[in-house]
Design a protein around this motif. Structure first.
Motif, PDB file in Angstrom:
ATOM      1  N   THR A 658      50.795  91.538  39.910  1.00 44.10           N
ATOM      2  CA  THR A 658      51.329  91.010  41.247  1.00 44.10           C
ATOM      3  C   THR A 658      52.611  91.582  41.657  1.00 44.10           C
ATOM      4  N   ILE A 659      52.751  91.879  42.926  1.00 36.71           N
ATOM      5  CA  ILE A 659      54.020  92.498  43.310  1.00 36.71           C
ATOM      6  C   ILE A 659      54.700  91.630  44.340  1.00 36.71           C
ATOM      7  N   VAL A 692      56.855  80.707  51.662  1.00 33.65           N
ATOM      8  CA  VAL A 692      56.576  81.765  51.953  1.00 33.65           C
ATOM      9  C   VAL A 692      55.304  82.143  51.171  1.00 33.65           C
ATOM     10  N   THR A 693      54.184  82.042  51.503  1.00 36.05           N
ATOM     11  CA  THR A 693      52.872  82.446  50.598  1.00 36.05           C
ATOM     12  C   THR A 693      52.047  83.688  51.224  1.00 36.05           C
ATOM     13  N   GLY A 694      51.220  84.312  50.536  1.00 33.52           N
ATOM     14  CA  GLY A 694      50.345  85.381  50.984  1.00 33.52           C
ATOM     15  C   GLY A 694      48.959  85.239  50.447  1.00 33.52           C
ATOM     16  N   ALA A 695      48.154  85.647  51.176  1.00 35.15           N
ATOM     17  CA  ALA A 695      46.705  85.669  50.783  1.00 35.15           C
ATOM     18  C   ALA A 695      46.076  87.097  50.136  1.00 35.15           C
ATOM     19  N   SER A 696      46.988  88.049  49.877  1.00 38.55           N
ATOM     20  CA  SER A 696      46.169  89.386  49.548  1.00 38.55           C
ATOM     21  C   SER A 696      45.993  89.212  47.939  1.00 38.55           C
ATOM     22  N   LEU A 697      45.099  90.124  47.550  1.00 40.40           N
ATOM     23  CA  LEU A 697      44.919  90.002  46.107  1.00 40.40           C
ATOM     24  C   LEU A 697      45.884  90.910  45.413  1.00 40.40           C
ATOM     25  N   PRO A 698      46.033  90.676  43.912  1.00 40.59           N
ATOM     26  CA  PRO A 698      47.021  91.509  43.192  1.00 40.59           C
ATOM     27  C   PRO A 698      46.809  92.891  43.434  1.00 40.59           C
ATOM     28  N   ALA A 699      47.802  93.840  43.470  1.00 38.63           N
ATOM     29  CA  ALA A 699      47.457  95.290  43.342  1.00 38.63           C
ATOM     30  C   ALA A 699      46.806  95.525  42.357  1.00 38.63           C
ATOM     31  N   GLY A 700      45.626  96.391  42.447  1.00 31.47           N
ATOM     32  CA  GLY A 700      44.916  97.044  41.729  1.00 31.47           C
ATOM     33  C   GLY A 700      43.495  96.226  41.603  1.00 31.47           C
TER      34      GLY A 700
END
Length: 783
Positions: A658-659, A692-700
């Motif tokens: 995660t980033i 502040v949230t996000g819905a993207s997947l972890p990098a990779g």
């Protein structure tokens, strides 16, 4: 003793060769050494005749001191004694010859010692010897003030000539390679040549024309033609002072040569004839101006001879003189270098753009091997080929066979494999090898799914590689655009800075300008530039330029200082972390730094799982992301590039990270949060806490070409806080308690609230994962 042994060994070797061959053989090194010794003898004789103040001759002593204790020094001593007796007569010549012998004796006594290798030893020893012998010699006469002044000057000139003669000999004594002369070597050679001309000024032809003064006039003319007014004036003054000192007259030649050097240098671009005419007329005016002190008509003859020789001088000689007089690198050299670098970057960027365009069709797709019809075609080729009903099924009743297979295909695709009831009865009852055909069809269906998955992965990888080429082209293009950006100079502040550096005695080349963002930047290069990075000097310069400044640290550069405009805001950060229970290291990694543009970047990454492997994964991501951001790559492009690389790497390792990235501009207070699968970030403004949230997947995890970070932008004011945490802090029990703790935070100690949050997380059962909390508070910078 080392010199004596060397001479003995060489003599013995030459004697042995004579006995063996019957003749004396002189090799190239011996011939070179013979020429060098002869040159030292000749220079010693000539410099001994260079007199000042009507009888003082210090330059021969300086040559003996500079030549050392070897063969060069011995021949210089012999030449100096010969010259002193020839030019000074027996009595004065005996005094200077005695001084020369003592100087050589001191050098011989200290030869090979540590002291003799010091640069100041030979000049100091020569000056002391001359002072002692001269004082003894002059003690019988009255010491008038003028005698004291002239004798003291002689002692100083002995030391100076020894110093500069040693530098003048260094190009061929140190190494015989073709290397450009340094400034000190060039000046030393010019001084050596000037003293030789002082001796030659005594040699006349036709009862009035001095060879030395004619050569000096030619030197001024050549330098003025090659170097312009500045070189002509400098050489004219130096040559004129030498001629005046040797002639015991008023400073006439200094005035005449300097005037002629300036006037002829002004016409150095109009051709040789214009230079020669200006030189002759200027000297004629100097002769007329000295009418009352006696006409120096000999000067006109000498200038005429010099002008004729100047007009006959080959162009190659003029070009060599011009190369010696060439000025330092002009100011536009840096601009030319930047233009060259910009052009190379633009060409490289265009090459990568063309490569990206060429690869795009290839990356978009490949050979279609995913048609579902191939399932039954390949099964039939394996099973039906040896069946006795092949002609009946695939030729006479082809339509009914085709319909039966089409009816069975949807159920097979949906289920992932075929079963007997999927096929109509008229087909399964008629088929003699139906179990084998069904098994072959299921194998081909499984192969179809595998090919689809593989080709999808290949397509994603090709697309990511193609996108990386496009990103590289964009980064190179942005760098080229930054090089071509117009920087606005600030002449007023730059003038104040130069005056300040001169007053402080600091030798620096400085520039004051505004960068592409309109912020002041100060750059200084030179030996004293390191002083400008000291806190007290930065404070002084901030007041001088009326702009608050801060230094940029540049590793390994002590001779360079860069000061940039100080930001009106500052960030105060506090961090607390705790590893998972039972682990030796935490899988979380964080970092923060400030770029040259005044932005603060805060990074927080959580590797998959816990322990050393997770720590290594998250640490590599933080290091790479920091390098991208420091290089000036935008956060969006840096994250996309890094996510694509991790996606390719994840195919082998199966890992992900995660980033969480916060970018805060300390000039404006604008902030942005970028997330790849990271835990929520909390923004506290007054008594309000925003999640502040996000819905993207972890990098990779997601394919690199489609992975985009979640971006949230907001504005911060002094006193506002941003809290970044990993998912182990809040845990699975919700984050209401965390927001309440942050809401009640009074802003006094970011480090303390971060520690409180980690402790509270541990009490709520958060020890099953690594936990990191980082809180950043924006403050107004105090004046």
């Amino acid at each position: 003793m080392a010199t004596k042994d060397s001479l003995r060994s060489r003599a013995a070797r030459m004697g042995e060769e004579m006995r063996e061959t019957g003749k004396l053989v002189l090799r190239a090194p011996a011939l070179v050494r013979t020429a060098e010794c002869a040159m030292h003898f000749l220079l010693g004789a000539l410099l001994s005749g260079a007199e000042i103040f009507g009888g003082y001759a210090p330059f021969g002593l300086g040559l003996v001191a500079a030549s050392g204790a070897g063969a060069d020094g011995l021949f210089a001593l012999l030449g100096a004694c010969f010259g002193y007796f020839s030019f000074q007569g027996f009595l004065d010549g005996l005094r200077y010859s005695a001084s020369a012998i003592l100087i050589y004796s001191v050098a011989f006594a200290f030869y090979g010692g540590r002291l003799s290798r010091r640069g100041w030893f030979a000049p100091l020893a020569a000056a002391l010897v001359d002072a002692v012998t001269g004082a003894v010699y002059l003690s019988d006469t009255h010491w008038y003030p003028s005698d004291v002044i002239f004798f003291s000057t002689e002692v100083l000139l002995v030391a100076a000539s020894a110093y500069f003669c040693r530098i003048a000999f260094s190009p061929w004594k140190a190494a015989r390679e073709e290397e450009p002369l340094t400034v000190r070597q060039t000046i030393s050679l010019l001084l050596l040549g000037g003293t030789v001309l002082m001796t030659l000024s005594k040699v006349t032809i036709l009862d009035s024309v001095s060879l030395g003064r004619a050569a000096a006039a030619l030197a001024v003319l050549l330098c003025a033609s090659a170097g312009g007014m500045g070189a002509g004036a400098a050489v004219g003054v130096a040559a004129g002072v030498g001629m005046d000192l040797s002639s015991e007259g008023v400073p006439f030649y200094a005035m005449a040569y300097a005037l002629a050097g300036v006037m002829s240098g002004a016409f150095h671009r109009q051709g040789r004839m214009a230079v020669a005419m200006a030189y002759v007329l200027s000297n004629a005016l100097a002769v007329l101006w000295s009418w009352d002190n006696g006409l120096h008509l000999s000067l006109l003859y000498e200038v005429f001879v010099a002008s004729v020789l100047f007009l006959l001088t080959p162009k190659s000689v003029l070009r060599r003189i011009q190369a010696l007089l060439v000025r330092e690198t002009r100011q536009d050299t840096k601009a030319r270098a930047m233009a060259y670098a910009r052009r190379r970057l633009e060409e490289t960027a265009q090459a990568f753009r063309d490569l990206h365009s060429a690869l795009r069709p290839v990356c978009a797709g490949g050979r279609n091997d995913n048609d579902t019809a191939v399932i039954f075609d390949r099964a039939a080729s394996r099973v039906c080929r040896t069946c006795s009903l092949q002609i009946v099924c695939w030729q006479r009743d082809y339509v009914s066979t085709y319909n039966a297979l089409n009816d069975a295909l949807p159920a097979m695709l949906e289920r992932g494999h075929g079963e007997g009831e999927d096929f109509p009865g008229y087909f399964s009852d008629r088929c003699q090898k139906f179990p084998q055909f069904l098994a072959a069809a299921n194998e081909e269906l499984s192969a179809l799914f595998t090919r689809r998955q593989y080709q999808s992965r290949i397509k994603d990888n090709r697309g990511e590689v193609c996108r990386q080429y496009g990103a590289l082209a964009a980064a190179l293009g942005a760098a080229a655009a930054e090089l071509s950006a117009e920087l606005a100079p600030d002449p007023g502040r730059e003038r104040r800075l130069r005056q300040h550096l001169t007053a402080q005695g600091l030798e620096c080349d400085c520039a004051v300008f505004y960068d592409e963002r309109g912020r002041l930047r100060v750059e200084a290069d030179g030996p004293g530039a390191g002083q400008l990075r000291k806190p007290e000097e930065v404070h002084r310069l901030s007041g001088l330029l009326s702009v608050p400044l801060r230094p940029l640290e540049e590793e390994g550069r002590r001779d360079r200082a860069v000061l940039v405009q100080l930001e009106p805001y500052q960030a105060v950060a506090g961090v607390a972390a705790r590893k998972k229970e039972g682990e030796t290291v935490s899988g979380d990694t964080g970092a923060w730094f400030k770029g040259e543009d005044g932005k603060v970047y805060v990074l927080l990454c959580d590797g998959m799982g816990s322990g050393p492997d997770a720590n290594r994964e998250s640490g590599e991501v933080v290091d790479l992301l920091e390098k991208f951001l420091r290089a000036g790559v935008s956060p969006e492009e840096a994250l996309r590039t890094l996510s694509g690389a991790l996606s390719l790497k994840g195919e082998e390792t199966g890992s992900f990270t995660t980033i969480d990235l916060l970018a805060l501009d300390l000039f404006t207070g604008s902030a942005a949060v970028y997330k790849f699968g990271a835990a929520p970030t909390y923004v506290k403004k007054g008594a309000t806490v925003t999640r502040v949230t996000g819905a993207s997947l972890p990098a990779g995890l997601a394919p690199g070409g489609t992975a985009l970070p979640d971006v949230s932008r907001f504005q911060l004011s002094p006193g506002d806080c941003v809290l970044m945490v990993t998912d182990g802090v809040a845990g699975s029990g919700g984050d209401v308690w965390l927001r309440e703790r942050l809401r009640s935070f009074d802003g006094s100690s970011p480090k303390e609230i971060a520690r409180i949050l980690i402790d509270e997380s541990s009490r709520r059962g958060g020890g099953e994962d690594d936990r990191t909390a980082l809180l950043l508070r924006l403050d107004k910078r105090s004046k």
